[in-house]
Enzyme design. Sequence first.
Site, PDB file in Angstrom:
ATOM      1  N   GLY A   8       0.822  -1.214   0.000  1.00  0.00           N
ATOM      2  CA  GLY A   8       0.000   0.000   0.000  1.00  0.00           C
ATOM      3  C   GLY A   8       0.853   1.259   0.000  1.00  0.00           C
ATOM      4  N   ILE A   9       2.036   1.164  -0.615  1.00  0.00           N
ATOM      5  CA  ILE A   9       2.971   2.303  -0.580  1.00  0.00           C
ATOM      6  C   ILE A   9       2.460   3.511  -1.370  1.00  0.00           C
ATOM      7  CG2 ILE A   9       4.378   1.615  -2.590  1.00  0.00           C
ATOM      8  CD1 ILE A   9       6.851   2.433  -0.802  1.00  0.00           C
ATOM      9  N   SER A 124      -7.508  -0.281  12.711  1.00  0.00           N
ATOM     10  CA  SER A 124      -8.310   0.940  12.585  1.00  0.00           C
ATOM     11  C   SER A 124      -9.251   1.138  13.760  1.00  0.00           C
ATOM     12  CB  SER A 124      -9.137   0.829  11.297  1.00  0.00           C
ATOM     13  OG  SER A 124     -10.166   1.789  11.287  1.00  0.00           O
ATOM     14  N   GLU A 126     -12.124   1.913  13.452  1.00  0.00           N
ATOM     15  CA  GLU A 126     -13.435   1.417  13.028  1.00  0.00           C
ATOM     16  C   GLU A 126     -13.764   0.052  13.628  1.00  0.00           C
ATOM     17  OE1 GLU A 126     -16.041   2.634  11.215  1.00  0.00           O
ATOM     18  OE2 GLU A 126     -15.126   4.606  11.148  1.00  0.00           O
ATOM     19  N   TYR A 148     -15.971  -2.478   6.300  1.00  0.00           N
ATOM     20  CA  TYR A 148     -14.582  -2.068   6.530  1.00  0.00           C
ATOM     21  C   TYR A 148     -14.142  -2.456   7.944  1.00  0.00           C
ATOM     22  CZ  TYR A 148     -10.574   0.984   7.341  1.00  0.00           C
ATOM     23  OH  TYR A 148      -9.326   1.462   7.659  1.00  0.00           O
ATOM     24  N   ARG A 182      -4.734  13.236   1.428  1.00  0.00           N
ATOM     25  CA  ARG A 182      -5.970  12.470   1.580  1.00  0.00           C
ATOM     26  C   ARG A 182      -6.811  12.613   0.314  1.00  0.00           C
ATOM     27  NH1 ARG A 182      -6.978   8.359   4.771  1.00  0.00           N
ATOM     28  NH2 ARG A 182      -7.826   8.812   6.822  1.00  0.00           N
TER      29      ARG A 182
END
Length: 318
Positions: A8-9, A124, A126, A148, A182
């Site tokens: 995920g770079i 996370s 979440e 998620y 973002r």
Amino acid sequence: MTSALITGITGQDGGYLAEHLLADGTTVHGLVRPGEQVPEPLAALDVALHVVDLADDDALRGALRDSGAHEVYNLAGISSVALSWQEPALTAEVNGTLVARLLQLVWEEQERTGSALRFVQASSAEIFAGTTTSPQDESTPLSPRSPYGASKAFAHHLVQVFRERGLHASNAILYNHESPRRPTAFVTRKITSTVAAISEGRADALVLGNLDARRDWGWAPEYVDALVRMARAAAPDDFVVATGQSHTVEDFVAAAFARVGIEDWQRYVSTDPAFVRPVDAVELVGDATRARQVLGWAPQVQFTEVVGRMVDADLAAG
Ligand code: GDP
């Protein structure tokens, strides 16, 4: 020489983490999916990129071996709660099953080489979305409320299972962490990019969903520092990474408009049910005492500054 592999770079955190590791002399390897665009800040860095289909175990194993990584940071994943409602199965695969495969490959690599590898998972807040406990810490029971969150909860447990098995594997329970990098799928950047456009006369409306949701918003570059501290800690563990302060979406809106000198912001803002989630966490706020005590990590950039820096970057980008 320490070597690190980042999945995920190409994301917000991947880029900041690569910069952080390079600055301390670590060799950085990153996984990129076939056909994936490498964003500008990352393309300029001295990073070895491996084009790997994450569904291909042989390719993953090859990249792990070639990199000679001592540290693996798993930042790959569907990062948007909103998107996970549209793509629950993909979210389960990428945020859940991939973590199981990666952990097993890292374990096998450790067995093969006889030297310890360190694994850090981007968990996370979440995973706590349904909680009534506030603030949350590492002992708060998991209660995901979105595809998620459920996928991240599964991965969180898997990391704990592999830790019991003997892998130096840590969960970074990341609360919302923002920056000019973002994407606008997130409410923060949607707000700052639109407010910048409104102040420059390029837009006249900001349409949002739930304005009452409370989040603990920190500054992303500081959060990747916590990941590195976890990888290098004497013992692996779960760590909440958060500022400990929560604000509403409406607070964020008001702060963004204040930055550009607009006080009567209400006339630009409306809500549309299309942006309201089927189920949403009401308040997420983290207690990062363990990270402070064990890792010596403490965030410096607070809410108003996070908002201000993002608005300024959007104004500068025009
Ligand atoms: P998340 O906390 O990882 O889901 O990050 P987001 O930035 O996507 O959402 C943060 C909060 O903002 C959630 O409670 C959303 O329901 C709320 N929100 C309100 N309006 C919007 C919107 O227009 N877009 C997004 N993405 N979130 C919104």
